[in-house]
Design an enzyme around this catalytic site. Structure first.
Site, PDB file in Angstrom:
ATOM      1  N   LEU A 171       0.840  -1.206   0.000  1.00 43.01           N
ATOM      2  CA  LEU A 171       0.000   0.000   0.000  1.00 43.01           C
ATOM      3  C   LEU A 171       0.872   1.251   0.000  1.00 43.01           C
ATOM      4  O   LEU A 171       1.702   1.441   0.892  1.00 43.01           O
ATOM      5  CB  LEU A 171      -0.919   0.014   1.217  1.00 43.01           C
ATOM      6  CG  LEU A 171      -1.811  -1.218   1.401  1.00 43.01           C
ATOM      7  CD1 LEU A 171      -2.827  -0.970   2.507  1.00 43.01           C
ATOM      8  CD2 LEU A 171      -2.514  -1.601   0.107  1.00 43.01           C
ATOM      9  N   ARG A 180       1.408  13.911   6.958  1.00 44.49           N
ATOM     10  CA  ARG A 180       2.244  14.279   8.101  1.00 44.49           C
ATOM     11  C   ARG A 180       3.694  14.556   7.715  1.00 44.49           C
ATOM     12  O   ARG A 180       4.464  15.085   8.493  1.00 44.49           O
ATOM     13  CB  ARG A 180       2.147  13.171   9.177  1.00 44.49           C
ATOM     14  CG  ARG A 180       0.778  13.108   9.852  1.00 44.49           C
ATOM     15  CD  ARG A 180       0.581  11.819  10.652  1.00 44.49           C
ATOM     16  NE  ARG A 180       0.105  10.710   9.816  1.00 44.49           N
ATOM     17  CZ  ARG A 180      -0.189   9.489  10.270  1.00 44.49           C
ATOM     18  NH1 ARG A 180      -0.033   9.214  11.556  1.00 44.49           N
ATOM     19  NH2 ARG A 180      -0.618   8.541   9.452  1.00 44.49           N
ATOM     20  N   GLY A 191      -8.710   4.919   3.041  1.00 48.80           N
ATOM     21  CA  GLY A 191      -8.243   4.021   4.096  1.00 48.80           C
ATOM     22  C   GLY A 191      -7.561   2.772   3.570  1.00 48.80           C
ATOM     23  O   GLY A 191      -7.651   2.434   2.383  1.00 48.80           O
ATOM     24  N   ASP A 202       5.396   2.365   3.732  1.00 50.38           N
ATOM     25  CA  ASP A 202       6.084   3.307   4.628  1.00 50.38           C
ATOM     26  C   ASP A 202       6.767   2.604   5.800  1.00 50.38           C
ATOM     27  O   ASP A 202       7.085   3.241   6.797  1.00 50.38           O
ATOM     28  CB  ASP A 202       5.126   4.407   5.112  1.00 50.38           C
ATOM     29  CG  ASP A 202       4.043   3.899   6.058  1.00 50.38           C
ATOM     30  OD1 ASP A 202       3.884   2.663   6.197  1.00 50.38           O
ATOM     31  OD2 ASP A 202       3.350   4.736   6.672  1.00 50.38           O
ATOM     32  N   GLY A 235      -1.680   0.919  15.826  1.00 53.36           N
ATOM     33  CA  GLY A 235      -2.911   0.251  16.251  1.00 53.36           C
ATOM     34  C   GLY A 235      -2.604  -0.729  17.382  1.00 53.36           C
ATOM     35  O   GLY A 235      -1.564  -1.388  17.369  1.00 53.36           O
ATOM     36  N   GLU A 244      -7.495   1.167  16.383  1.00 48.53           N
ATOM     37  CA  GLU A 244      -6.664   2.316  16.025  1.00 48.53           C
ATOM     38  C   GLU A 244      -6.685   3.318  17.172  1.00 48.53           C
ATOM     39  O   GLU A 244      -7.689   3.454  17.876  1.00 48.53           O
ATOM     40  CB  GLU A 244      -7.185   2.960  14.729  1.00 48.53           C
ATOM     41  CG  GLU A 244      -6.960   2.103  13.512  1.00 48.53           C
ATOM     42  CD  GLU A 244      -5.508   1.666  13.331  1.00 48.53           C
ATOM     43  OE1 GLU A 244      -4.617   2.530  13.335  1.00 48.53           O
ATOM     44  OE2 GLU A 244      -5.258   0.442  13.219  1.00 48.53           O
ATOM     45  N   ASN A 283      54.524  15.562 -15.778  1.00 47.89           N
ATOM     46  CA  ASN A 283      54.522  16.385 -14.568  1.00 47.89           C
ATOM     47  C   ASN A 283      53.676  17.622 -14.829  1.00 47.89           C
ATOM     48  O   ASN A 283      53.924  18.351 -15.790  1.00 47.89           O
ATOM     49  CB  ASN A 283      55.944  16.801 -14.197  1.00 47.89           C
ATOM     50  CG  ASN A 283      55.928  17.617 -12.903  1.00 47.89           C
ATOM     51  OD1 ASN A 283      55.801  17.058 -11.821  1.00 47.89           O
ATOM     52  ND2 ASN A 283      56.030  18.933 -13.018  1.00 47.89           N
ATOM     53  N   ASN A 342      40.110  26.199 -20.923  1.00 47.08           N
ATOM     54  CA  ASN A 342      39.325  25.301 -21.775  1.00 47.08           C
ATOM     55  C   ASN A 342      38.032  25.912 -22.285  1.00 47.08           C
ATOM     56  O   ASN A 342      37.271  25.246 -22.957  1.00 47.08           O
ATOM     57  CB  ASN A 342      39.009  24.007 -21.011  1.00 47.08           C
ATOM     58  CG  ASN A 342      38.175  24.257 -19.771  1.00 47.08           C
ATOM     59  OD1 ASN A 342      38.279  25.316 -19.160  1.00 47.08           O
ATOM     60  ND2 ASN A 342      37.353  23.307 -19.399  1.00 47.08           N
TER      61      ASN A 342
HETATM   62  C1  UD1 Z   1      -1.371   1.775  10.023  1.00 47.77           C
HETATM   63  C2  UD1 Z   1      -2.316   0.794  10.726  1.00 47.77           C
HETATM   64  C3  UD1 Z   1      -1.894   0.673  12.187  1.00 47.77           C
HETATM   65  C4  UD1 Z   1      -0.468   0.179  12.247  1.00 47.77           C
HETATM   66  C5  UD1 Z   1       0.489   1.070  11.422  1.00 47.77           C
HETATM   67  C6  UD1 Z   1       1.820   0.385  11.294  1.00 47.77           C
HETATM   68  C7  UD1 Z   1      -4.492   1.006   9.607  1.00 47.77           C
HETATM   69  C8  UD1 Z   1      -5.860   1.545   9.667  1.00 47.77           C
HETATM   70  N1  UD1 Z   1      -3.681   1.291  10.615  1.00 47.77           N
HETATM   71  O1  UD1 Z   1      -1.535   3.059  10.619  1.00 47.77           O
HETATM   72  O2  UD1 Z   1      -2.732  -0.250  12.869  1.00 47.77           O
HETATM   73  O3  UD1 Z   1      -0.035   0.144  13.601  1.00 47.77           O
HETATM   74  O4  UD1 Z   1      -0.034   1.283  10.104  1.00 47.77           O
HETATM   75  O5  UD1 Z   1       2.735   1.201  10.609  1.00 47.77           O
HETATM   76  O6  UD1 Z   1      -4.171   0.290   8.669  1.00 47.77           O
HETATM   77  N2  UD1 Z   1      -2.577   3.941   2.383  1.00 47.77           N
HETATM   78  C9  UD1 Z   1      -3.143   3.789   1.148  1.00 47.77           C
HETATM   79  N3  UD1 Z   1      -4.421   4.246   0.953  1.00 47.77           N
HETATM   80  C10 UD1 Z   1      -5.139   4.821   1.933  1.00 47.77           C
HETATM   81  C11 UD1 Z   1      -4.549   4.964   3.207  1.00 47.77           C
HETATM   82  C12 UD1 Z   1      -3.256   4.516   3.408  1.00 47.77           C
HETATM   83  O7  UD1 Z   1      -2.540   3.260   0.225  1.00 47.77           O
HETATM   84  O8  UD1 Z   1      -6.297   5.202   1.677  1.00 47.77           O
HETATM   85  C13 UD1 Z   1      -1.196   3.468   2.573  1.00 47.77           C
HETATM   86  C14 UD1 Z   1      -0.237   4.589   2.947  1.00 47.77           C
HETATM   87  O9  UD1 Z   1       0.346   5.147   1.799  1.00 47.77           O
HETATM   88  C15 UD1 Z   1       0.776   3.901   3.854  1.00 47.77           C
HETATM   89  C16 UD1 Z   1       0.014   2.720   4.420  1.00 47.77           C
HETATM   90  O10 UD1 Z   1      -1.159   2.552   3.637  1.00 47.77           O
HETATM   91  O11 UD1 Z   1       1.875   3.434   3.112  1.00 47.77           O
HETATM   92  C17 UD1 Z   1      -0.384   2.937   5.896  1.00 47.77           C
HETATM   93  O12 UD1 Z   1      -1.180   4.089   6.008  1.00 47.77           O
HETATM   94  P1  UD1 Z   1      -0.972   5.140   7.185  1.00 47.77           P
HETATM   95  O13 UD1 Z   1      -1.931   6.230   7.014  1.00 47.77           O
HETATM   96  O14 UD1 Z   1       0.458   5.482   7.296  1.00 47.77           O
HETATM   97  O15 UD1 Z   1      -1.420   4.247   8.441  1.00 47.77           O
HETATM   98  P2  UD1 Z   1      -0.974   4.427   9.949  1.00 47.77           P
HETATM   99  O16 UD1 Z   1      -1.726   5.550  10.540  1.00 47.77           O
HETATM  100  O17 UD1 Z   1       0.482   4.460  10.048  1.00 47.77           O
HETATM  101 CA    CA Z   2       2.182   4.659   8.621  1.00 50.43          CA
END
Ligand code: UD1
Ligand code: CA
Length: 475
Positions: A9, A16, A91, A119, A156, A171, A386, A395
């Site tokens: 994902l 942030r 999400g 990430d 989470g 969460e 040398n 140049n």
């Molecule tokens: C998420 C988890 C949390 C966990 C943490 C670990 C959920 C709801 N929560 O929180 O339980 O402890 O990761 O690092 O999953 N993304 C998408 N599409 C979206 C939303 C997010 O592709 O609509 C991707 C983001 O780009 C990211 C990843 O999913 O790479 C996680 O999303 P992020 O918003 O960072 O979740 P956390 O709040 O870190």
């Molecule tokens: Ca994250």
């Protein structure tokens, strides 16, 4: 046959991070976050846990879910992945659903789907494989990775019942005060049974935050009495990058890991706290890295070298037994046994040089000395030459960059200006302070402004020995 596909994902904007660059493209030890995750995913089959698992498994190219600035991410990773588009970021559950059409096209159709986040760059292939193997061994509906931490921050929380069975992931936004004190957190790596996953995601309700959380599937599976397995890892490995403070923390962890790998492989690093080595760098045994050194990009350093102090090397190939002190090298190739610096700057091209010298787009032959305060730009210099202090290749005529050629054995006196295009023949000599505007025949000694022939230092070569000022326009 057990088959699995990986879904990564990476659609979130990374609000942030407060950046115009998509979060997963932010570099960590010189490589985008997503690149680290893909490295781990691609290496799963060669990891110990999976190698020792007897059941056959097949893999596919990872399916990466993109959204924010998808074209940019796709341009960076190209054919390495398959891509799914999540047009609106609703999400993590919604993001996995966006991958469904791509996953369902895979042949053979995977039974298991491994989901991880773009990430969490420090995740290792072993840990991913452990989650996969546990999942297959338990024939689970969901298997996910957890970690224990005294500071669970925005992860989470893993809620278990009195028997220790997982009931839900909550969460932090929706957690009670008591749940917030839970020290077991969700690391964001999951295996799902595909058929169950699609059905569950179809019926997943939007939560009060207006999003579809992947983590809500744990509660759903628990209420259906499905098999939920967990694997415990370290938080260090699953640190999620949401902001630049976490990015710096991960950078520190990863850099330490990289330095340790080099040290265990036979490289001496005098001061790890001031040494920065990118993920793609290779270093030979018995090389010593002195403090204040930064080695970046796809750089390869040989054995028995001494690098630093105070040196930066980017995208370069350094041979064995080189010594580089207080210098900056970019896209430079050094043969074996070359000594550079202190205070030299090597720009793209092959070089050998000393103090306060700059070389650009030039080739300098073996055993040539270029010790102090000189500039060679667009020059080809032979062997055993040398280059006196203060020598400058002039140049640039204001419009074009022009070449200078210096033959083998030539002696360039201090403060010589070589006004390009110009060629100095083999074994020729220029007096101190000469301004050389015309080609110097082999063996001639020239002096003055403009330089004129004073005498012959060596006999002229016979015509059948061929031209030695090849490529020059004037004679
Ligand atoms: C998420 C988890 C949390 C966990 C943490 C670990 C959920 C709801 N929560 O929180 O339980 O402890 O990761 O690092 O999953 N993304 C998408 N599409 C979206 C939303 C997010 O592709 O609509 C991707 C983001 O780009 C990211 C990843 O999913 O790479 C996680 O999303 P992020 O918003 O960072 O979740 P956390 O709040 O870190
Ligand atoms: Ca994250």
């Amino acid at each position: 046959m057990n088959t699995y596909a990986t879904v990564v994902l990476a659609a979130g904007k990374g609000t942030r991070m407060r950046s115009t660059l998509p979060k997963v493209l932010h570099p960590l030890a010189g490589m985008p976050l997503l690149g680290h995750v893909l490295n781990a995913v691609e290496a799963i089959p060669s990891s110990d846990p999976l190698a020792s698992y007897v059941a056959p498994t097949t893999i596919h190219r990872p399916v990466v879910v993109l959204g924010h600035d998808a074209a940019h991410v796709e341009a960076v990773f190209g054919q390495r992945c398959l891509y799914a588009l999540q047009a609106e970021q609703l999400g993590t559950g919604h993001a996995v659903l966006a991958a469904r059409p791509v996953v369902d096209e895979l042949d053979p159709l995977p039974q298991t789907i491994l989901v991880c986040y773009g990430d969490t760059p420090l995740i290792s292939r072993e840990t991913l494989a452990r989650v996969l193997v546990e999942h297959l061994a338990h024939k689970a509906t969901i298997t996910f990775l957890t970690a224990h931490t005294e500071a669970p921050s925005d992860y989470g929380r893993v809620v278990r019942n009195a028997d220790g069975c997982v009931q839900a992931i909550v969460e932090v936004k929706r957690a009670t005060e008591e749940q917030k004190r839970i020290s077991e957190v969700n690391s964001g790596v999951y295996c799902f049974d595909r058929a169950w996953l699609w059905a569950a995601l179809d019926s997943l309700p939007r939560n009060p935050a207006g999003e579809y959380y992947l983590t809500d599937l744990i509660g759903i599976a628990s209420s259906q009495d499905r098999v939920i397995a967990t694997v415990t890892g370290t938080l260090e490995e699953t640190i999620g990058i949401n902001d630049r403070v976490q990015l710096a923390a991960a950078e520190q962890l990863l850099r330490r890991r990289i330095l340790e790998q080099h040290m265990y492989a036979g490289v001496t690093i005098i001061d790890p706290s001031t040494t920065y080595i990118d993920a793609g760098v290779a270093i030979g045994t018995d090389t010593v890295i002195l403090p204040g050194t930064m080695i970046t990009g796809k750089t390869c350093i040989g054995s028995d070298c001494r690098i630093g102090p105070g040196t930066t090397i980017d995208q370069s190939a350094i041979g064995d037994r080189c010594v580089i002190r207080n210098s900056a090298l970019e896209e430079t190739t050094l043969e074996e046994g070359v000594s550079i610096g202190p205070f030299s700057h090597c720009r793209p091209g092959d070089v050998r040089m000393g103090n306060f010298a700059e070389v650009k787009n030039s080739y300098i032959g073996a055993e040539t000395d270029m010790h102090h305060f000189s500039y060679l730009g667009d020059a080809t210099v032979g062997e055993h030459v040398n280059i006196g202090a203060g020598t400058v290749t002039v140049n640039y005529d204001g419009i074009r960059k022009l070449r200078t050629t210096i033959g083998d054995g030539a002696f360039i006196g201090s403060d010589t200006m070589l006004v390009a295009p110009v060629a100095v023949g083999e074994h020729a000599q220029t007096g101190a302070g000469s301004v050389v505007r015309h080609d110097v025949p082999p063996g001639a000694v020239v002096v003055g402004v403009p330089a004129r022939i004073l005498r012959m230092r060596m006999p002229q070569p016979q015509p059948d020995e061929g031209p030695t000022t090849e490529g020059s326009e004037k004679v």
